[in-house]
Write a protein that holds these residues in place. Structure first.
Motif, mmCIF file in Angstrom:
data_model
loop_
_atom_site.group_PDB
_atom_site.id
_atom_site.type_symbol
_atom_site.label_atom_id
_atom_site.label_comp_id
_atom_site.label_asym_id
_atom_site.label_seq_id
_atom_site.Cartn_x
_atom_site.Cartn_y
_atom_site.Cartn_z
ATOM 1 N N TYR A 305 0.832 -1.209 0.000
ATOM 2 C CA TYR A 305 0.000 0.000 0.000
ATOM 3 C C TYR A 305 0.865 1.257 0.000
ATOM 4 O O TYR A 305 0.582 2.223 -0.698
ATOM 5 N N ASP A 309 0.628 4.338 -2.476
ATOM 6 C CA ASP A 309 0.174 5.629 -1.944
ATOM 7 C C ASP A 309 1.213 6.727 -2.174
ATOM 8 O O ASP A 309 0.857 7.890 -2.399
ATOM 9 N N TYR A 327 -7.116 13.013 2.728
ATOM 10 C CA TYR A 327 -7.382 11.574 2.716
ATOM 11 C C TYR A 327 -8.435 11.290 3.788
ATOM 12 O O TYR A 327 -8.133 11.316 4.981
ATOM 13 N N VAL A 329 -10.025 8.867 5.495
ATOM 14 C CA VAL A 329 -9.797 7.441 5.759
ATOM 15 C C VAL A 329 -9.894 7.208 7.268
ATOM 16 O O VAL A 329 -9.537 8.086 8.059
ATOM 17 N N GLU A 332 -8.055 4.238 12.128
ATOM 18 C CA GLU A 332 -7.091 3.146 12.316
ATOM 19 C C GLU A 332 -5.914 3.220 11.345
ATOM 20 O O GLU A 332 -4.915 2.527 11.522
ATOM 21 N N GLN A 333 -6.024 4.090 10.315
ATOM 22 C CA GLN A 333 -4.933 4.229 9.342
ATOM 23 C C GLN A 333 -4.025 5.435 9.643
ATOM 24 O O GLN A 333 -3.219 5.828 8.806
ATOM 25 N N SER A 334 -4.157 6.016 10.818
ATOM 26 C CA SER A 334 -3.404 7.248 11.118
ATOM 27 C C SER A 334 -1.888 7.040 11.053
ATOM 28 O O SER A 334 -1.147 7.903 10.578
ATOM 29 N N HIS A 336 -0.271 4.929 9.164
ATOM 30 C CA HIS A 336 0.094 4.819 7.743
ATOM 31 C C HIS A 336 0.326 6.210 7.143
ATOM 32 O O HIS A 336 1.314 6.433 6.421
ATOM 33 N N HIS A 357 -4.490 13.849 6.688
ATOM 34 C CA HIS A 357 -5.357 12.692 6.931
ATOM 35 C C HIS A 357 -6.574 13.195 7.691
ATOM 36 O O HIS A 357 -6.445 13.845 8.723
#
Length: 564
Positions: A305, A309, A327, A329, A332-334, A336, A357
């Motif tokens: 990913y 990305d 983004y 999103v 839980e993707q913080s 990333h 984010h």
């Protein structure tokens, strides 16, 4: 209102505080008995070497009383009561003049803001889990466009990755072509869930899945054929949901689009000597950022990913020259996205600061997280259809002779689901219960829509239209109930700015609820259609409320029916 107060204070305090500093100190009193705006004098005590109470008293005697009914001193506070007639007349005339453009601004200067939103995985149905990213992203696009930005809605489809290797394995082992043709998404989901259940006792399936994904990356014809078929069928189903929500996209470039664009990133990382080998995999060390390493390439050469990305971020910068890149999103993707920004910073590009984010909390069902892998999925289309059916039932009870009942039920049902999501602060988790969502009372979308329809009905009764208004006449109102409404109308432009600054659509939703509630209180206490000197001003107030409720709802991505 704050501007009027800040300017009046600045005339006396320019030597000590800037206009911006004064504005930042202003407060909204908790009770209307303490005025419309309050100014605490504590910040001046040190520089003036006087007690805050004395400063407040002296200031009250000096300030120009124009625009104010009175200025009261309460301890260290100056409480300003604005001139209701002056402010209401100016505010209502401005809404009549600007109409739905009231609150528009040009601060965005047309600059591009790509918004990565929705982004479901192909070969899986759109579930309630996708609702938040979709509607938050759409609302932010509407809000930013109102402020003069050019939003670019990007549906970064999850159309690449190991899961497609797994799906190919599942289809080849247990799939049936006719079954997939008959009900593509449902059958592919069944195969995906089946694969994971079997893989729990047969670990070789995971290896096969990885192998087939590698074949897909290497351009194997059979793998590509199946993948394209899965993608096309998925997009047809997705489009149906987006049509229901009336959401459009400027780009459907998903992960696969960036397959041939990753070499540029990898070359840059090598050029800057940032790539390191760790247990066969290639990583970027982010110890200096207190982050785990960013995985760029696995030991078998497959990308991840992060690689895609990074390629997407560089592509978007080049393609759109963005001012901000958002983004939308899940929370839980913080990590990333922290890694993504850190790698771009390590590469020496300052625009990493323009990447944001926009995280959000979970929708739960009965307090439990929704999971595709385990098959515990609540389909978004089913929820929307149920909401529309519930709205239709209630409309039938309240207004059985309503024309366009089907259309209004659709607008109310889908709008209820969207509004319920967006009225919650985006970082909060919330449990979804359809009965709570599609209610015509309480803090709901249908309640706001119903208030808008009520305003429309009042104006229809009098055959009142804004085009016949003489903007030079006075729309002054002086009663307490109308004043509470005027204050919310006046607050709308700053509400839009606040929603954009915080990337928080709930600010708009809360304004809509408060405006609807305050207007309905006004409606209960005041005879709007009484023939007297203020009738025209009252009708202008109704028009202003109708205009702003419709605009609030539009910014959220919700329709505003004229009748309900």
């Amino acid at each position: 209102m704050r501007e009027l107060v800040a300017l009046a204070l600045h005339q006396e305090l320019a030597e000590y505080l800037s206009l911006e500093e004064i504005s930042s100190l202003l407060e909204t009193p908790k009770s209307v008995q303490h005025g419309d705006v309050a100014f605490p004098t504590f910040a001046l005590a040190k520089v003036l070497r006087k007690a805050p109470q004395m400063i407040a008293q002296e200031l009250a005697e000096k300030i120009n009383p124009e625009n104010f009914e009175k200025i009261e001193v309460v301890g260290p506070y100056l409480n300003f009561f604005l001139d209701k007639k002056k402010v209401s007349a100016k505010t209502l005339a401005l809404v009549c003049k600007e109409q739905e453009k009231y609150g528009d601004a040009t601060i965005g200067l047309g600059k591009n803001v790509p918004i990565d939103m929705s982004s479901p995985n192909i070969a899986k149905p759109i579930s309630m889990g996708h609702l938040r990213s979709t509607v938050i992203g759409n609302s932010l696009a509407n809000i930013l466009a109102k402020l003069g930005y050019t939003p670019i809605r990007i549906n970064h489809l999850g159309d690449w990755g190991t899961q497609f290797g797994k799906l190919i394995v599942a289809y080849k082992k247990w799939g049936d072509e006719e079954a997939v043709k008959k009900a593509p998404i449902q059958e592919l989901l069944r195969l995906y869930v089946d694969f994971h259940e079997r893989a729990e006792t047969d670990s070789s399936l995971e290896d096969e899945g990885r192998l087939w994904f590698k074949k897909l990356e290497d351009g194997d014809q059979e793998a590509l054929h199946l993948w394209k078929w899965f993608r096309e069928e998925s997009l047809k189903e997705f489009q149906h949901i987006y049509d229901m929500l009336e959401i459009t996209f400027d780009s459907f470039n998903g992960e696969a689009f960036f397959n041939d664009k990753m070499d540029e990133v990898i070359d840059l990382l090598e050029e800057k000597h940032l790539l390191k080998t760790d247990r066969g995999a290639e990583i970027v060390d982010l110890t200096d950022y207190n982050l785990n390493p960013a995985l760029i390439r696995k030991s078998d050469g497959a990308t991840l990913y992060m690689t895609r990305d990074l390629a997407a971020a560089f592509y978007r910068k080049r393609e759109y020259n963005f001012d901000q890149s958002l983004y939308v999103v899940g929370n839980e993707q913080s990590i990333h996205f922290k890694q993504l920004k850190a790698v771009i910073k390590e590469l020496g590009f300052e625009w990493y600061q323009d990447i944001h984010h926009i995280p959000f909390g979970l929708i739960t069902k009965d307090g439990k997280k929704l999971s595709t892998r385990k098959g515990k999925i609540v389909l978004l289309e089913e929820v929307l259809n149920e909401a529309v059916a519930s709205a239709k039932e209630q409309i039938q009870e309240k207004n059985p002779t309503l024309e366009n009942k089907e259309l209004v039920a659709h607008q109310v049902g889908t709008g209820a689901v969207v509004f319920h999501d967006l009225k919650n602060d985006r970082l909060n988790n919330f449990d979804f219960t359809l009965e709570e969502v599609v209610r015509f009372e309480g803090e709901t979308g249908p309640y706001v829509q119903y208030t808008h329809a009520r305003c429309a009905s009042i104006l229809r009764k009098t055959e009142w239209t804004v085009s016949t208004i003489d903007l030079n006449q006075s729309f002054a109102l002086n009663d307490e109930d109308s004043w509470e409404v005027v204050k919310l109308i006046q607050a709308f432009p700053s509400t839009v700015l606040k929603a954009a600054e915080k990337y928080e659509p709930s600010v708009i939703a809360k304004h809509a609820i408060q405006l609807a509630q305050t207007f309905n209180k006004y409606y209960a206490h005041v005879k709007i259609l009484t023939d007297d000197a203020e009738k025209q001003a009252r009708l202008v107030l109704v028009y202003a409320v109708k205009t702003l409720l419709k605009e609030d709802l539009r910014l959220l991505g919700v329709q505003a029916p004229e009748e309900m």
